[in-house]
Write a protein that holds these residues in place. Structure first.
Motif, short mmCIF file in Angstrom:
data_model
loop_
_atom_site.label_atom_id
_atom_site.label_comp_id
_atom_site.label_asym_id
_atom_site.label_seq_id
_atom_site.Cartn_x
_atom_site.Cartn_y
_atom_site.Cartn_z
N ARG A 279 12.31 57.63 53.30
CA ARG A 279 11.72 57.08 52.08
C ARG A 279 12.05 58.01 50.92
O ARG A 279 12.44 59.17 51.11
CB ARG A 279 10.20 56.94 52.22
CG ARG A 279 9.45 58.25 52.29
CD ARG A 279 7.95 58.04 52.47
NE ARG A 279 7.23 59.31 52.41
CZ ARG A 279 6.72 59.83 51.29
NH1 ARG A 279 6.85 59.18 50.16
NH2 ARG A 279 6.07 60.98 51.33
N VAL B 171 11.77 52.90 48.30
CA VAL B 171 11.54 53.76 47.13
C VAL B 171 10.24 53.34 46.45
O VAL B 171 10.00 52.15 46.22
CB VAL B 171 12.70 53.66 46.12
CG1 VAL B 171 12.44 54.57 44.92
CG2 VAL B 171 14.03 54.01 46.78
N THR B 172 9.41 54.33 46.15
CA THR B 172 8.19 54.12 45.37
C THR B 172 8.44 54.57 43.94
O THR B 172 8.90 55.71 43.72
CB THR B 172 7.01 54.90 45.96
OG1 THR B 172 6.82 54.50 47.32
CG2 THR B 172 5.75 54.65 45.18
N ASP C 242 6.89 55.12 40.07
CA ASP C 242 5.68 55.28 39.25
C ASP C 242 6.12 55.76 37.87
O ASP C 242 6.53 56.92 37.71
CB ASP C 242 4.72 56.27 39.90
CG ASP C 242 3.42 56.39 39.11
OD1 ASP C 242 3.20 55.58 38.20
OD2 ASP C 242 2.64 57.32 39.41
N GLU D 104 9.01 59.47 40.03
CA GLU D 104 7.84 59.61 39.14
C GLU D 104 8.32 60.03 37.77
O GLU D 104 9.05 61.02 37.64
CB GLU D 104 6.87 60.65 39.71
CG GLU D 104 5.60 60.80 38.88
CD GLU D 104 4.66 61.85 39.45
OE1 GLU D 104 4.65 62.97 38.92
OE2 GLU D 104 3.99 61.54 40.46
N TRP E 259 10.93 58.61 46.43
CA TRP E 259 9.95 58.29 45.39
C TRP E 259 10.47 58.77 44.03
O TRP E 259 11.24 59.73 43.93
CB TRP E 259 8.59 58.91 45.69
CG TRP E 259 8.60 60.41 45.82
CD1 TRP E 259 8.38 61.33 44.84
CD2 TRP E 259 8.87 61.15 47.01
NE1 TRP E 259 8.48 62.60 45.34
CE2 TRP E 259 8.77 62.52 46.68
CE3 TRP E 259 9.17 60.80 48.34
CZ2 TRP E 259 8.98 63.53 47.61
CZ3 TRP E 259 9.37 61.79 49.26
CH2 TRP E 259 9.28 63.15 48.90
#
Length: 419
Positions: A353, A316-317, A319, A357, A355
């Protein structure tokens, strides 16, 4: 027509109504005075804004007159009229005048005053005639002969005999008993209709205020629930969890002593108890984290979600750009939405994956986007975990949108109001 005329005449409500209509004349004169002052102020506005304080003063008097009228209707007619919002007057005459000019309730009060002037003249004259004419003609047989001409002229009718006088007196009595109460009731109905229409706040304004009250109460409830979750997390962390840690440490010391003494059977029992205590500590820690993670309170969304991403089986990204920090309730909703969404990704999406935000926009809204490259096909209407996310977001007046075509990718977009 009243079935029992004597009861109608003795009814306190009838005489309260008559007195209310008589006071209409006073209210009409007050409304006329306010309108005259307002007109003078408007005429003086072009002269270097000399009339601005006069206009503001007349607007204030208009509001006070409307409040007095609502009180009068409640006292004499038992008619409860909701109060209209007060105009936002301040020390700045320009701002006060603008608030009066743009307020819908000001124009409704102005319309009431404009209508009250002729209506009060009508009601005052009519109620006076309804009672004065019958009461004047009722004793006509006693005094018509004492008039200078020894007769009374009532339009085309000339009263110069006892029989004619008695007939007029009887008609006057019937008018006082039957007609006057009806006139009073009809005039009061007209008066009350005017007040209900123009003195009460507009229906849509009432609905708007009700929605604002419900929104505020819901926000208070969400904040109270979140505070209770934080309290429970602290109690679990500082109470039960610490005691279990102490128990585990004591069991560890017991295992060491039993190992030196050579009592292997007892040592195995104590080691099993120590392992169970460790599992209980882990479960209690997960429970406390599910209620409200301490790192969220201490360090904010970025740190809390980084810890969640580190535990996720799917890369996991994260931001996060949410400065200044959102309110605690909004922050908690964003955190739990992300954690539950990532749990769904790990269980159902088959993603390689994911993400996250998070942005706090200039319009004081927090937008949260969670995406993955999985198989897609997520539908909140099918009763999945997404329906729970939608309910959690709705609790703080937010919106959730899911885009998940078959084959992916899946995007969950959440919009939360921070103010």
């Amino acid at each position: 027509m009243p079935w029992a005329p004597h009861r109608a005449l003795l009814s306190p409500a009838l005489w309260r109504a008559a007195s209310h209509l008589a006071w209409d004349v006073v209210a009409g004169l007050a409304a006329l005075a306010v309108l005259l002052v307002l007109g003078i102020g408007i005429l003086l506005l072009p002269v270097a804004l000399v009339g601005l304080p006069v206009v503001v003063g007349a607007g204030w008097a208009l509001d006070r007159l409307a409040a007095a009228e609502r009180f009068r209707y409640a006292a004499t007619c038992s008619l409860a009229i909701p109060a209209q919002p007060r105009p936002a007057l301040s020390r700045s005459l320009t701002r006060s005048a603008r608030a009066l000019a743009t307020g819908r309730c000001t124009w409704r009060q102005l319309g009431y005053c404009l209508a009250l002037v002729p209506v009060s003249a009508l009601t005052g004259t009519a109620v006076a005639c309804a009672w004065a004419v019958p009461l004047t003609l009722l004793p006509l047989p006693l005094y018509y002969e004492r008039l200078p001409s020894r007769r009374a002229a009532l339009g085309p009718l000339t009263v110069d005999t006892p029989g004619t006088a008695l007939l007029v007196s009887a008609v006057a009595l019937l008018s006082a008993v039957f007609v006057a109460p009806l006139v009073v009731r009809a005039l009061l109905a007209l008066d009350m209709a005017l007040a209900r229409t123009l003195l009460a706040p507009p229906r849509d304004l009432e609905l708007t205020e009700r929605v604002e009250q419900l929104t505020a109460s819901r926000a208070q409830l969400v904040a109270a629930v979140e505070a209770e979750r934080r309290r429970m997390e602290r109690d679990l962390h500082d109470g039960a969890q610490q005691r279990l840690v102490a128990v585990s440490m004591a069991l560890g010391r017991a295992v060491s002593r039993l190992r030196r003494s050579g009592d292997d059977a007892t040592r195995q029992i104590v080691e099993q108890a120590r392992a169970d205590a460790r599992e209980a500590i882990t479960e209690l820690r997960d429970l406390a984290r599910g209620l409200h993670p301490p790192v969220l309170t201490d360090r904010g969304l970025a740190a809390a979600l980084s810890a969640v991403a580190a535990r996720s089986p799917v890369p996991v990204t994260v931001d996060v750009r949410a400065e200044p920090r959102p309110p605690a309730a909004v922050e908690a909703v964003a955190y739990f939405v992300v954690t539950e969404a990532l749990t769904n990704v790990a269980k159902h999406a088959g993603a390689g994956r994911a993400w996250v935000e998070i942005r706090r926009n200039d319009d004081d809204r927090l937008t949260v986007t969670i995406g993955d490259d999985g198989r897609g096909g997520a539908d909140p209407a099918k009763g999945s975990g997404l329906s729970g996310l939608a309910a959690r977001v709705a609790g703080v007046d937010g919106a959730l949108r899911v885009t998940s075509p078959p084959g992916g990718p899946t995007l969950i977009e959440v919009d939360l109001q921070c103010g």
